[in-house]
Scaffold this motif. Structure first.
Motif, PDB file in Angstrom:
ATOM      1  N   ILE A 168       0.748  -1.148   0.138  1.00  0.00           N
ATOM      2  CA  ILE A 168       0.189   0.067   0.240  1.00  0.00           C
ATOM      3  C   ILE A 168       0.860   1.149   0.085  1.00  0.00           C
ATOM      4  N   THR A 169       0.696   2.177  -0.901  1.00  0.00           N
ATOM      5  CA  THR A 169       1.363   3.544  -0.932  1.00  0.00           C
ATOM      6  C   THR A 169       0.246   4.486  -0.630  1.00  0.00           C
ATOM      7  N   VAL A 170       1.015   5.474   0.155  1.00  0.00           N
ATOM      8  CA  VAL A 170       0.240   6.428   0.583  1.00  0.00           C
ATOM      9  C   VAL A 170       0.925   7.839   0.352  1.00  0.00           C
ATOM     10  N   ASN A 171       0.048   8.916   0.021  1.00  0.00           N
ATOM     11  CA  ASN A 171       0.505  10.366  -0.143  1.00  0.00           C
ATOM     12  C   ASN A 171      -0.270  11.004   0.700  1.00  0.00           C
ATOM     13  N   ASP A 172       0.542  11.696   1.624  1.00  0.00           N
ATOM     14  CA  ASP A 172      -0.112  12.419   2.890  1.00  0.00           C
ATOM     15  C   ASP A 172      -0.879  13.835   2.169  1.00  0.00           C
ATOM     16  N   ALA A 173      -0.044  14.361   1.528  1.00  0.00           N
ATOM     17  CA  ALA A 173      -0.653  15.584   0.887  1.00  0.00           C
ATOM     18  C   ALA A 173      -1.774  15.652   0.165  1.00  0.00           C
ATOM     19  N   LYS A 174      -2.001  14.738  -0.732  1.00  0.00           N
ATOM     20  CA  LYS A 174      -3.094  14.448  -1.499  1.00  0.00           C
ATOM     21  C   LYS A 174      -4.377  13.674  -0.877  1.00  0.00           C
ATOM     22  N   GLY A 175      -3.907  12.920   0.376  1.00  0.00           N
ATOM     23  CA  GLY A 175      -4.783  12.214   1.030  1.00  0.00           C
ATOM     24  C   GLY A 175      -5.087  10.907   0.113  1.00  0.00           C
ATOM     25  N   LYS A 176      -4.098  10.456  -0.737  1.00  0.00           N
ATOM     26  CA  LYS A 176      -4.459   9.216  -1.468  1.00  0.00           C
ATOM     27  C   LYS A 176      -3.757   7.805  -1.046  1.00  0.00           C
ATOM     28  N   ARG A 177      -4.315   6.802  -1.174  1.00  0.00           N
ATOM     29  CA  ARG A 177      -4.125   5.632  -0.968  1.00  0.00           C
ATOM     30  C   ARG A 177      -4.147   4.544  -2.094  1.00  0.00           C
ATOM     31  N   LYS A 178      -3.172   3.591  -2.338  1.00  0.00           N
ATOM     32  CA  LYS A 178      -3.295   2.795  -3.586  1.00  0.00           C
ATOM     33  C   LYS A 178      -2.962   1.521  -3.094  1.00  0.00           C
ATOM     34  N   ILE A 179      -3.369   0.369  -3.393  1.00  0.00           N
ATOM     35  CA  ILE A 179      -2.676  -0.938  -3.136  1.00  0.00           C
ATOM     36  C   ILE A 179      -2.007  -1.349  -4.477  1.00  0.00           C
ATOM     37  N   LEU A 180      -0.838  -1.796  -4.418  1.00  0.00           N
ATOM     38  CA  LEU A 180       0.017  -2.224  -5.700  1.00  0.00           C
ATOM     39  C   LEU A 180      -0.113  -3.629  -5.812  1.00  0.00           C
ATOM     40  N   GLY A 181      -0.043  -3.946  -7.169  1.00  0.00           N
ATOM     41  CA  GLY A 181       0.269  -5.350  -7.636  1.00  0.00           C
ATOM     42  C   GLY A 181       0.968  -5.415  -8.961  1.00  0.00           C
ATOM     43  N   SER A 182       0.912  -6.615  -9.554  1.00  0.00           N
ATOM     44  CA  SER A 182       1.626  -6.869 -10.826  1.00  0.00           C
ATOM     45  C   SER A 182       1.122  -5.834 -11.962  1.00  0.00           C
ATOM     46  N   ASN A 183       2.227  -5.049 -12.439  1.00  0.00           N
ATOM     47  CA  ASN A 183       1.927  -4.111 -13.650  1.00  0.00           C
ATOM     48  C   ASN A 183       0.929  -2.955 -13.420  1.00  0.00           C
ATOM     49  N   LYS A 184       0.619  -2.537 -12.024  1.00  0.00           N
ATOM     50  CA  LYS A 184      -0.091  -1.575 -11.830  1.00  0.00           C
ATOM     51  C   LYS A 184       0.663  -0.270 -11.747  1.00  0.00           C
ATOM     52  N   LYS A 185       0.003   0.938 -12.195  1.00  0.00           N
ATOM     53  CA  LYS A 185       0.412   2.186 -12.280  1.00  0.00           C
ATOM     54  C   LYS A 185       0.220   2.824 -10.936  1.00  0.00           C
ATOM     55  N   LEU A 186       0.826   3.735 -10.764  1.00  0.00           N
ATOM     56  CA  LEU A 186       0.889   4.867  -9.645  1.00  0.00           C
ATOM     57  C   LEU A 186       0.836   6.307 -10.096  1.00  0.00           C
ATOM     58  N   LYS A 187      -0.038   6.983  -9.843  1.00  0.00           N
ATOM     59  CA  LYS A 187      -0.331   8.272 -10.489  1.00  0.00           C
ATOM     60  C   LYS A 187       0.308   9.262  -9.589  1.00  0.00           C
ATOM     61  N   PHE A 188       0.763   8.952  -8.449  1.00  0.00           N
ATOM     62  CA  PHE A 188       1.132  10.150  -7.370  1.00  0.00           C
ATOM     63  C   PHE A 188       2.581   9.503  -6.697  1.00  0.00           C
ATOM     64  N   ASN A 189       3.269  10.470  -6.229  1.00  0.00           N
ATOM     65  CA  ASN A 189       4.690  10.138  -5.745  1.00  0.00           C
ATOM     66  C   ASN A 189       4.240   9.581  -4.275  1.00  0.00           C
ATOM     67  N   PRO A 190       4.743   8.561  -3.817  1.00  0.00           N
ATOM     68  CA  PRO A 190       4.308   8.124  -2.457  1.00  0.00           C
ATOM     69  C   PRO A 190       5.047   8.688  -1.338  1.00  0.00           C
ATOM     70  N   THR A 191       4.537   9.186  -0.336  1.00  0.00           N
ATOM     71  CA  THR A 191       5.573   9.687   0.884  1.00  0.00           C
ATOM     72  C   THR A 191       5.640   8.537   1.898  1.00  0.00           C
ATOM     73  N   GLU A 192       4.562   7.241   1.768  1.00  0.00           N
ATOM     74  CA  GLU A 192       4.680   6.357   2.686  1.00  0.00           C
ATOM     75  C   GLU A 192       4.567   5.093   2.076  1.00  0.00           C
ATOM     76  N   LEU A 193       5.128   3.964   2.548  1.00  0.00           N
ATOM     77  CA  LEU A 193       5.045   2.744   1.884  1.00  0.00           C
ATOM     78  C   LEU A 193       4.754   1.590   2.979  1.00  0.00           C
ATOM     79  N   ILE A 194       3.477   1.186   3.073  1.00  0.00           N
ATOM     80  CA  ILE A 194       3.306   0.167   4.026  1.00  0.00           C
ATOM     81  C   ILE A 194       3.142  -1.519   3.542  1.00  0.00           C
ATOM     82  N   LEU A 195       3.773  -2.308   3.970  1.00  0.00           N
ATOM     83  CA  LEU A 195       3.819  -3.669   3.700  1.00  0.00           C
ATOM     84  C   LEU A 195       3.035  -4.493   4.759  1.00  0.00           C
TER      85      LEU A 195
END
Length: 554
Positions: A84-111
Motif C-alpha cells: 500500500i502506497t500513501v500520499n499524505d498531501a493528496k490524501g491518497k492510498r493505492k494497493i499495488l500489484g503486478s503491472n499496476k500504475k501509480l499516478k502520485f509520488n508516495p510519501t509512505e509505503l506500508i507492507l
C-alpha cells in the motif's frame, strides 16, 4: 537532518544468493519503529530484489539467530500480502500489484505481511521518483504472474540440488544419524511399514509417472489384499482419481487410512464395501472399520479457517493493546481461530479413541483428501506415535501427510496472489494445534516452539520445494520445463531438484539449529524424575481419555 543526509551510504545488504538481482533501490528512507513517534525510527536504504525487500541501515544490531538467506530487516516477497502506497498531501492510498500504475509520488509505503507484521517506510527525504519506482517494483515482484517466476526456480537453477544432495537429507548422514525421509521412493515407504509393524500392507507403484492420479505420489501404501489391477479399475470412481492411502498403523494392528469421496453413486456402496473389507483383512483381529466423514459439518471449511485468520490478524497487528486485555481476548475469541484449533484436536482425539481403545481401523474421508484430512491424520500420529514427536519423525510426518499426499501449498499459501478464494492457512492451523500439545506435554516433544515458528516462516521462502507446489507431479513438471527454458543440463536427473526445507543448513548454522532442540525432551523411553520417583515417559491410554474429557468439556 543534515547529519543524516551527509552520512556515508549504508553498507551493502545481505549477500545476494543464487540468481538474486537488485531490481530497484532508494536512499534516505525512514523505517518506522512503533507508533509513538519518530525518535526510534531507523534511516537507511530500501532495496527490492527478485527475492526480498531489504532495508539496510548503519544501526542494525546483531541478530540473535542469524539467517543465511535473510538479513535482520529483510522480508521475502512471498511473505508480502499487500503493498500500500500513501500520499499524505493528496490524501491518497493505492494497493499495488503486478503491472499496476501509480499516478502520485508516495510519501509512505506500508507492507502487510502474512506473518502478522506491518512494516512502514517514510520517503520524507528520498527522491520522489526513486521512491515511486521502488514501490512499483515491490508491487510487481511480490505478485509473480507464473509459477516459474517464483524465486525458487532461479535459486535452484544455479545451485543444482542433485539426487545425491537429496539422499543426504533422506538417508544416513556420514555421522550415522537418521535423516528425514522424503517418501519419494519405495524404500522410504518400506521402512515406514516395517517401523509401524504394518505386515498386511504393501507399497504400490501403479502411479509411476503419475499415470493414475496427478495429485498422488508415485509410491504409496495400500492393503495387501488389493491388487494393482483392481486399484487401477477403481481409480476412475474416486474424486481426482485418489484411491485410498495408508497413513499409519497402531501397535494394536489398527490402521489409519485416507480416502477421497466416491463420485459415482451407482458404485459407491460396492466400492465402500470392497475398501472396508480390504482394510479389515489387514487387521490381525479382523476388527470393524470406522469411516469418519470430515466434511459432515463438525469441522470448519477451508473458507471458515481463512476468515478466522483474517480476523485474528486484524486483532493482533493493529495496535492490539490499545484496548483492555479482556476486550482484546474476547475479540481474539470472536475470530473463532482458537475454536477451530479445539475442534481439530477433539476430532483427532476421537479418532485416537477408536484406534486405541476400540482397536478398530479408521478411514478418513474428504472430497479430495487434500486439506482437512492432512490436519487430522497428522494430529492423530503426533498424539499416538512417539516417533512423530521427535524432530526427524515430525519432519517425515509433514513430508508424508502434506507434501507427498498432495496438499495444495501453492494455492493455499496463495504464492502467486491469483485467487484469494483458494487461500487457507491449514498448515499454520496444524502447527498451532501441535504447539498446544507441546505446551501440555513439554517433555514429550524433541523440538521447541522456536522450531515451529521457523517452520511456519519457511512457508514464505520460495526456495524450498516443501511448500512451493500443489503436488509432486507439479513440482516435477515445472522443474523440467524451467530446465528446458534455461537450457540447464540435467544429466541423469529427470528434473531440477529443489532443496527440501529439512536441509536447515540452507538457513541456519549448527549453533542456531540447536535452538530447535527441546532440553526437556525425555524421548520414547528415557527415564525422568517426578516427585522423587524415577518414571519413564510413554503414551498411555489414560492420557488419551483425559485429553478427550478435557476437550469435550471445553
Amino acid at each position: 537532518m543534515e547529519d543524516i543526509l551527509t552520512h556515508n551510504p549504508p553498507p551493502p545488504p545481505q549477500p545476494l544468493c543464487g540468481w538474486e538481482i537488485v531490481v530497484n533501490e532508494v536512499n534516505f528512507v525512514r523505517k518506522c519503529i512503533g507508533a509513538g513517534g519518530s525518535q526510534d525510527d531507523l534511516w537507511g536504504k530500501l532495496v527490492c530484489t527478485n527475492f526480498k525487500v531489504s532495508f539496510v541501515t548503519h544501526d542494525s544490531l546483531p541478530q540473535q539467530c542469524a539467517h543465511r538467506l535473510l538479513g535482520e530487516y529483510d522480508v521475502p516477497l512471498a511473505c508480502v500480502d499487500q503493498v500500500i502506497t500513501v500520499n499524505d498531501a493528496k490524501g491518497k492510498r493505492k494497493i499495488l500489484g503486478s503491472n499496476k500504475k501509480l499516478k502520485f509520488n508516495p510519501t509512505e509505503l506500508i507492507l502487510y505481511c502474512k506473518d502478522f507484521r506491518i512494516i512502514r517506510f517514510r520517503f520524507d527525504e528520498a527522491g520522489p521518483e526513486s521512491a515511486k519506482k521502488v514501490c512499483l517494483a515491490i508491487g510487481h515482484y511480490s505478485h509473480p504472474a507464473d509459477t516459474q517466476l517464483l524465486f525458487g526456480f532461479e535459486y535452484v537453477g544455479t545451485r543444482f540440488y542433485s539426487s545425491s544432495d537429496t539422499r543426504a537429507v533422506n538417508g544416513i548422514d556420514p555421522g550415522g544419524r537418521l535423516q528425514t525421509p522424503l517418501f519419494d521412493c519405495s524404500s522410504d515407504w518400506d521402512r515406514e511399514i516395517k517401523r509401524t509393524g504394518a505386515s498386511e500392507w504393501r507399497v504400490c507403484s501403479i502411479n509411476k509417472d503419475y499415470l493414475v492420479s496427478p495429485s498422488l505420489p508415485e509410491f504409496f501404501v495400500v492393503p495387501s489384499s488389493l491388487a494393482d489391477q483392481d486399484l487401477k479399475q477403481y481409480a476412475c470412481y474416486f474424486s481426482a482419481q485418489r484411491v485410498p492411502l495408508w497413513c499409519w498403523n497402531h501397535p494394536s494392528g489398527s490402521a489409519l487410512v485416507r480416502m477421497s469421496s466416491i463420485t459415482e453413486p451407482l458404485q459407491q456402496r460396492k466400492l465402500d464395501q470392497r475398501i472396508c473389507n480390504a482394510v479389515m483383512k489387514s487387521h490381525p483381529l479382523r476388527s470393524d472399520v470406522h469411516k469418519v466423514e470430515l466434511e459432515n459439518g463438525l469441522l470448519p471449511t477451508i473458507h471458515d479457517i481463512q476468515a478466522a485468520l483474517v480476523k485474528l490478524r486484524q486483532f493482533c497487528v493493529i495496535e492490539p493493546f490499545e484496548e483492555s486485555e479482556d476486550k482484546w481476548l474476547s475479540s481474539v475469541e470472536s475470530s473463532r481461530w482458537m475454536e477451530y484449533v479445539r475442534v481439530f484436536l477433539k476430532q483427532a482425539v476421537e479418532v485416537v479413541y477408536v484406534l486405541e481403545w476400540k482397536q478398530a481401523s479408521v478411514i478418513l474421508q474428504e472430497e479430495e483428501d487434500r486439506d482437512l484430512s492432512c490436519v487430522v491424520a497428522s494430529l492423530v500420529q503426533v498424539m499416538c506415535d512417539p516417533h512423530c514427536r521427535s524432530l526427524v519423525g515430525f519432519q517425515g510426518l509433514v513430508q508424508k501427510e502434506w507434501v507427498m499426499a498432495g496438499h495444495r501449498f501453492l494455492d493455499r499459501c496463495n504464492h502467486l496472489k491469483r485467487n484469494d478464494k483458494e487461500e487457507s492457512p491449514l498448515f499454520l492451523l496444524f502447527l498451532n494445534c501441535v504447539w498446544q500439545l507441546l505446551e501440555q506435554h513439554p517433555t514429550a516433544f524433541e523440538f521447541t516452539e522456536v522450531y515451529l515458528s521457523v517452520l511456519s516462516d519457511s512457508m514464505w521462502l520460495p526456495v524450498f520445494s516443501t511448500f512451493l507446489f500443489n503436488c509432486p507431479q507439479q513440482r516435477a513438471e515445472h522443474s523440467r520445463d524451467f530446465a528446458l527454458t534455461k537450457r540447464i543440463s540435467l544429466g541423469q536427473e529427470q528434473a531440477l531438484r529443489f532443496p527440501p526445507v529439512w536441509d536447515w543448513s540452507q538457513q541456519f548454522s549448527l549453533k542456531d539449529q540447536a535452538l530447535f532442540n527441546n532440553p526437556l525432551y525425555v524421548g520414547k523411553s528415557a527415564p525422568c524424575v517426578h516427585n522423587g520417583t524415577v518414571r519413564t515417559y510413554s503414551h498411555r491410554r489414560s492420557k488419551v481419555r483425559s485429553a478427550l474429557t478435557v476437550l469435550m468439556k471445553h
